[in-house]
Write a protein that holds these residues in place. Structure first.
Motif, mmCIF file in Angstrom:
data_model
loop_
_atom_site.group_PDB
_atom_site.id
_atom_site.type_symbol
_atom_site.label_atom_id
_atom_site.label_comp_id
_atom_site.label_asym_id
_atom_site.label_seq_id
_atom_site.Cartn_x
_atom_site.Cartn_y
_atom_site.Cartn_z
ATOM 1 N N LYS A 44 0.878 -1.178 0.000
ATOM 2 C CA LYS A 44 0.000 0.000 0.000
ATOM 3 C C LYS A 44 0.900 1.207 0.000
ATOM 4 O O LYS A 44 1.894 1.238 0.728
ATOM 5 C CB LYS A 44 -0.845 0.061 1.283
ATOM 6 N N LEU A 218 -12.185 8.851 -10.874
ATOM 7 C CA LEU A 218 -11.875 9.167 -9.481
ATOM 8 C C LEU A 218 -13.130 9.495 -8.687
ATOM 9 O O LEU A 218 -13.064 9.810 -7.502
ATOM 10 C CB LEU A 218 -10.906 10.364 -9.437
ATOM 11 N N GLU A 220 -15.442 7.929 -7.239
ATOM 12 C CA GLU A 220 -15.760 7.226 -5.998
ATOM 13 C C GLU A 220 -14.757 7.524 -4.889
ATOM 14 O O GLU A 220 -15.043 7.327 -3.720
ATOM 15 C CB GLU A 220 -15.756 5.707 -6.231
ATOM 16 N N THR A 221 -13.557 7.937 -5.259
ATOM 17 C CA THR A 221 -12.464 7.951 -4.287
ATOM 18 C C THR A 221 -11.856 9.324 -4.050
ATOM 19 O O THR A 221 -10.978 9.465 -3.221
ATOM 20 C CB THR A 221 -11.348 6.990 -4.759
ATOM 21 N N TRP A 222 -12.288 10.312 -4.793
ATOM 22 C CA TRP A 222 -11.852 11.690 -4.545
ATOM 23 C C TRP A 222 -13.041 12.481 -4.021
ATOM 24 O O TRP A 222 -14.190 12.199 -4.405
ATOM 25 C CB TRP A 222 -11.369 12.343 -5.851
ATOM 26 N N ASP A 550 -2.037 4.696 -3.336
ATOM 27 C CA ASP A 550 -3.338 4.174 -2.916
ATOM 28 C C ASP A 550 -4.148 5.217 -2.149
ATOM 29 O O ASP A 550 -5.362 5.286 -2.287
ATOM 30 C CB ASP A 550 -3.141 2.940 -2.041
ATOM 31 N N GLN A 551 -3.447 5.982 -1.327
ATOM 32 C CA GLN A 551 -4.175 6.986 -0.546
ATOM 33 C C GLN A 551 -3.321 8.237 -0.401
ATOM 34 O O GLN A 551 -2.234 8.186 0.168
ATOM 35 C CB GLN A 551 -4.517 6.442 0.845
ATOM 36 N N THR A 586 -4.909 7.383 -6.571
ATOM 37 C CA THR A 586 -6.121 6.576 -6.683
ATOM 38 C C THR A 586 -7.223 7.083 -5.763
ATOM 39 O O THR A 586 -8.383 7.121 -6.142
ATOM 40 C CB THR A 586 -5.796 5.110 -6.366
ATOM 41 N N ALA A 587 -6.840 7.455 -4.544
ATOM 42 C CA ALA A 587 -7.830 7.972 -3.604
ATOM 43 C C ALA A 587 -7.255 9.201 -2.927
ATOM 44 O O ALA A 587 -6.039 9.306 -2.742
ATOM 45 C CB ALA A 587 -8.194 6.918 -2.560
ATOM 46 N N LEU A 589 -7.856 12.081 0.296
ATOM 47 C CA LEU A 589 -8.559 12.578 1.483
ATOM 48 C C LEU A 589 -8.086 13.998 1.749
ATOM 49 O O LEU A 589 -6.897 14.244 1.896
ATOM 50 C CB LEU A 589 -8.263 11.697 2.707
ATOM 51 N N GLU A 692 -11.838 2.584 7.205
ATOM 52 C CA GLU A 692 -11.722 2.576 5.751
ATOM 53 C C GLU A 692 -12.616 3.624 5.102
ATOM 54 O O GLU A 692 -12.398 4.001 3.955
ATOM 55 C CB GLU A 692 -11.989 1.167 5.208
ATOM 56 N N SER A 693 -13.642 4.073 5.835
ATOM 57 C CA SER A 693 -14.454 5.162 5.281
ATOM 58 C C SER A 693 -14.124 6.488 5.959
ATOM 59 O O SER A 693 -14.898 7.433 5.894
ATOM 60 C CB SER A 693 -15.938 4.835 5.382
#
Length: 836
Positions: A44, A218, A220-222, A550-551, A586-587, A589, A692-693
């Motif tokens: 990861k 993106l 779903e993840t941005w 990944d994050q 990919t994601a 936060l 994870e959320s």
RNA sequence: GCCCCCGUAGCCCAACUGGCAGAGGCAGCCGACUUAAAAUCGGCACAGUGCGGGUUCAAAUCCCGCCGGGGGCACCA
């Protein structure tokens, strides 16, 4: 007999001692190194946006790194080989300004700040891989900026052009569009002006479509906010190029319009005052017009961005005494020059349809130009909208075409299709796409940045510096005047500037500008994969192993600039065959900001909270926990609203659980109290999904509940020796290691473990413990709660319906009315609907 | 001007995405322990979800309209 001071029972939670106990252990064990080649765990890549070393860490860093660490530590616990690197974005104006102000060396100033930040990060227990540190001001890093630049140059993605650029009169440097905020310099808030300069650009616009369409992947993840901002910024618009013949000019000129349906309403044409086209059209006109134009152009040039952007600004312009021919009806349209048309959008010229465009209407009214309505527009009730000539309000919506020859009676969409098809046949129009996005201006007339690796040779032109002559290192500051003066300080380093042409060997000059520091951050995430590599920017195989990220974790302030540039670099590097993906992150936060009393912290506001002071008073763990517990990560935290003291109190309470456990490590939890075990395992199973959320605040709340339940079990329940109490305390330690690593390690060690809790893995959830013996079923009559039944979790719909209808309180509530229907949602709810 | 997000106890925030409004915390109050205080432990109280409509058996959650707060874009044809 044991004295009270030494009794374990009386041991107190002392965060200072605990911090001192674990820092050397971590320094020694380096638990978060990720470069072991034999490591077979899945990978990861978790990345926090790297900091600018402008001083010690502040509260904002503390939030960002606390949240990034939760994610990174979670995946480590989950059994992944996590790459969580850190470095410094260490070129840029603050170092240079400090150098000018205090006469210090920018490199020394920068490295001192980095050393201080690193010490603070280690104290803050960031789970970074300290073997991969990079600093962008070091030649071994910026060498590869230069290397990539030359590759972009070879592919035509880096080029030089003269253009009107954003100019900050205070910093005496050009600015990218992205660095002009509301007409002000992003750094110093000085009103930005325009200046014609020859500058280096990266051709971001080549990727405009992909940068826009890639956002879809993106979704779903941005954060949707960031996606919207990027979409806005790129600003794709679809329309048509229409050719207008110009009287006295051989070639027709194209204009771009999104509303070809309104072509019949065009009553004049406007060219951008600062466009080449205006200058050309002017050449064949009379002297009086030339003089008027020259005066106007001069006035416009002196205007700041602020003035230019003002919405109340009256329309101004000059008639060029030239005419264009409308291709749809052969009408003669006067051509005007004005600053409300932009030289670098579309073709720098527009057809003006005053009836249906507010700006054109304002201009027409100011200049006394004709207005022709070609759309029949209605309001919601079907009444005609007022005539633009009278109301002064252009009707810009959809409508039915009138006064428009062949397209009369059509609606907007059909009219566009029809007129474009008609003109295409005649060869005078074609469908076209335009973008708000401009190419990225990367030249900076400042010292503290990457030298642009180009040599200017009279014979050979712009020659990229060959790989074996990279890096082109910055000349020493000695003897250079770093003060902003409109020309790069590097120009004064004569020995450095004078060089030989790599191609012909003749005398030549180095380019004296440096690169925008956003270049540095556009690919640093790839350098982390092989930070010590000396024969390339990054190792292609390592990139295959780890990338994309990944994050990614960082502030929303970079929603446009950095993220867009990094996406552009990624696509360009992919097209060079160096990587096999097109999206770097990919994601994403976005953490919020830390404020104080409702506004951003700043020295001038006098509401600055010192991170160091907070850490001294409450401890690292309490501050980290407060950051996680304050609310959703993307929300701003008002430090006045949260309670680090409360966090510290909770940590002490949790820590005491470990102190109080009396069973030995390794006891079988299955022999422990089932009720406490149920709480423990429910907490565990929920925690995974919550982390994870990104609902860290809820995870902390759940751990607090578990701590409360365990405390109760010790004091008034099964007692400290019960194996379930040990299990609960261990789960508390494990989950707390995400938020409060010092406290968690200390608990783990008190519980008799030799290893680090951070690496101990996540316990298995026993699903059998999640099953409840009975659940409360709420019985409603007409939506109002009338009774509660204890039922089996497996009760069927029929059983629940019968039980509910049999309840005396339910029957009373029904008052004898006949049942219409019964809604049953097993096992928790029955709603009886009666006829009334 | 256009687009987006958010309004739940005094405060920070939960609520399985339509199913009992309350998980956790802060502040507050009461009690236990203490000579006292701190610390600790236990307990209590507090809102009907910004306002007004609508859909539904059922709305904090979905729809419409306001009010309030925040953000993005903005002379981009």
């Amino acid at each position: 007999m044991t004295s009270p001071e030494t009794s374990l029972d009386d041991a107190r939670y002392d965060f200072h001692m605990i911090e001192q106990r674990w820092q050397p252990v971590w320094a020694d064990k380096q638990p978060f190194r990720s470069c072991d080649v034999d490591d077979e765990r899945p990978t990861k890549y978790v990345l926090d946006m790297f900091p600018y070393p402008s001083g010690d860490l502040h509260m904002g860093h503390a939030e960002a790194y606390a949240l990034g660490d939760v994610i990174s530590r979670y995946w480590t616990l989950k059994g992944f080989n996590v790459l969580h690197p850190i470095g410094w974005d260490s070129f840029g104006l603050p170092a240079e300004n400090a150098a000018i102000k205090r006469g210090v060396d920018p490199a020394g100033w920068t490295e001192a700040n980095i050393a201080q930040q690193r010490t603070s990060m280690e104290r803050y227990a960031c789970s970074f891989d300290w073997d991969r540190v990079l600093m962008t001001h070091r030649p071994e890093y910026y060498r590869w900026n230069q290397w990539i630049f030359t590759r972009l140059f070879d592919r035509g993605l880096a080029y030089r052009k003269p253009s009107l650029v954003n100019w900050c009169p205070f910093d005496q440097t050009v600015l990218a569009n992205e660095q002009v905020v509301a007409g002000l310099c992003e750094r110093c808030d000085t009103p930005v002006t325009k200046k014609k300069l020859t500058q280096w650009y990266f051709k971001v616009t080549d990727y405009a479509d992909e940068l826009l369409d890639g956002l879809e992947t993106l979704r779903e993840t941005w954060p949707s906010k960031v996606i919207a901002m990027q979409r806005n910024w790129i600003g794709r618009s679809r329309g048509a190029d229409v050719q207008f013949v110009i009287e006295g000019r051989k070639a027709p000129i194209p204009i771009y319009t999104t509303r070809p349906d309104t072509l019949f309403g065009a009553t004049f044409m406007v060219v951008a005052v600062d466009s080449d086209l205006a200058a050309e059209l002017l050449a064949d006109t009379d002297e009086a017009t030339k003089a008027e134009f020259a005066a106007y152009a001069e006035k416009v040039k002196g205007d700041t961005e602020i003035e230019r952007l003002s919405t109340e600004r009256p329309k101004t312009g000059v008639f060029l005494s030239r005419y264009a021919i409308n291709p749809v009806n052969g009408e003669r349209l006067p051509i005007w020059a004005s600053d409300y048309v932009l030289a670098d959008y579309g073709h720098g010229a527009i057809m003006a349809v005053p009836a249906h465009d507010q700006r054109d209407l304002d201009f027409a009214r100011a200049m006394g130009l004709p207005v022709r309505t070609v759309l029949d527009c209605r309001d919601d009730d079907g009444n005609p909208l007022p005539d633009p000539v009278e109301s002064g309000v252009a009707t810009v919506g959809d409508g039915t075409l009138i006064n428009s020859g062949s397209i009369n009676g059509l609606d907007k969409a059909d009219a566009i299709t029809a007129i474009v098809a008609e003109l295409e046949k005649a060869g005078t129009a074609s469908a076209s796409v335009n973008y708000r996005l401009r190419d990225w201006l990367i030249s900076r007339q400042r010292y503290w940045g990457t030298p642009i690796p180009i040599v200017h040779c009279d014979a050979c032109g712009e020659v990229p510096v060959p790989d074996d002559q990279l890096p082109v290192t910055l000349p020493p500051t000695a003897g250079l005047d770093l003060k902003p003066k409109g020309q790069s300080p590097l120009a004064a380093a004569t020995d450095w500037v004078n060089t030989t042409c790599p191609t012909c060997g003749g005398a030549a000059l180095r380019d004296t500008d440096t690169m925008d520091t956003f270049v540095d951050s556009s690919w640093y995430f790839l350098r982390f994969l092989s930070p010590h590599k000396s024969d390339g920017p990054f190792d292609v195989d390592e990139a295959k192993k780890w990338a994309p990220i990944d994050q990614y974790v960082g502030g929303v302030t970079h929603a446009i600039l950095h993220l867009l540039y990094a996406r552009f670099f990624t696509k360009a590097l992919r097209d060079m065959g160096m990587i096999d993906f097109g999206e770097p992150f990919t994601a994403l936060l976005n953490q919020g900001m830390v404020q104080m009393d409702g506004s951003a912290m700043s020295k001038s506001r006098g509401n600055l909270v010192s991170l160091a002071a907070q850490l001294d008073e409450f401890g690292v763990d309490a501050i980290r926990l407060t950051m996680s517990f304050a609310g959703p990560p993307e929300d701003d935290i008002d430090w006045a609203d949260v309670s680090p003291a409360g966090s510290a109190k909770f940590l002490a309470r949790a820590w005491r659980l470990a102190r109080d456990v009396t069973s030995e490590p390794g006891v079988d939890p299955a022999e422990g109290d089932r009720d406490l075990r149920a709480v423990t395992h429910r907490t565990l199973s929920e925690a995974f999904e919550l982390v994870e959320s990104f609902r860290f605040n809820v995870v902390v709340a759940r751990v607090m509940e578990l701590v409360n339940a365990t405390r109760k079990a010790i004091d008034t329940g099964v007692g400290a020796a019960d194996p379930a109490v040990r299990e609960a305390a261990e789960v508390v330690a494990t989950l707390l290691s995400l938020f409060a690593p010092y406290c968690a390690e200390d608990m783990w060690s008190m519980l008799g473990h030799e290893d680090l809790v951070a690496l101990s893995g996540l316990p298995e959830v026993d699903d059998a413990l999640l099953v409840q013996d009975s659940v409360t079923c709420v019985v409603q009559v007409m939506g109002k709660v009338r009774d509660r039944l204890e039922v089996s979790p497996n009760a069927t719909e029929d059983e629940l319906r019968d039980l509910a209808l049999a309840s005396p309180t339910v029957q009373r509530a029904m008052g004898g009315a006949p049942v219409r229907t019964v809604i049953v949602r097993p096992p928790g709810l029955v709603n009886v609907v009666v006829n009334t």
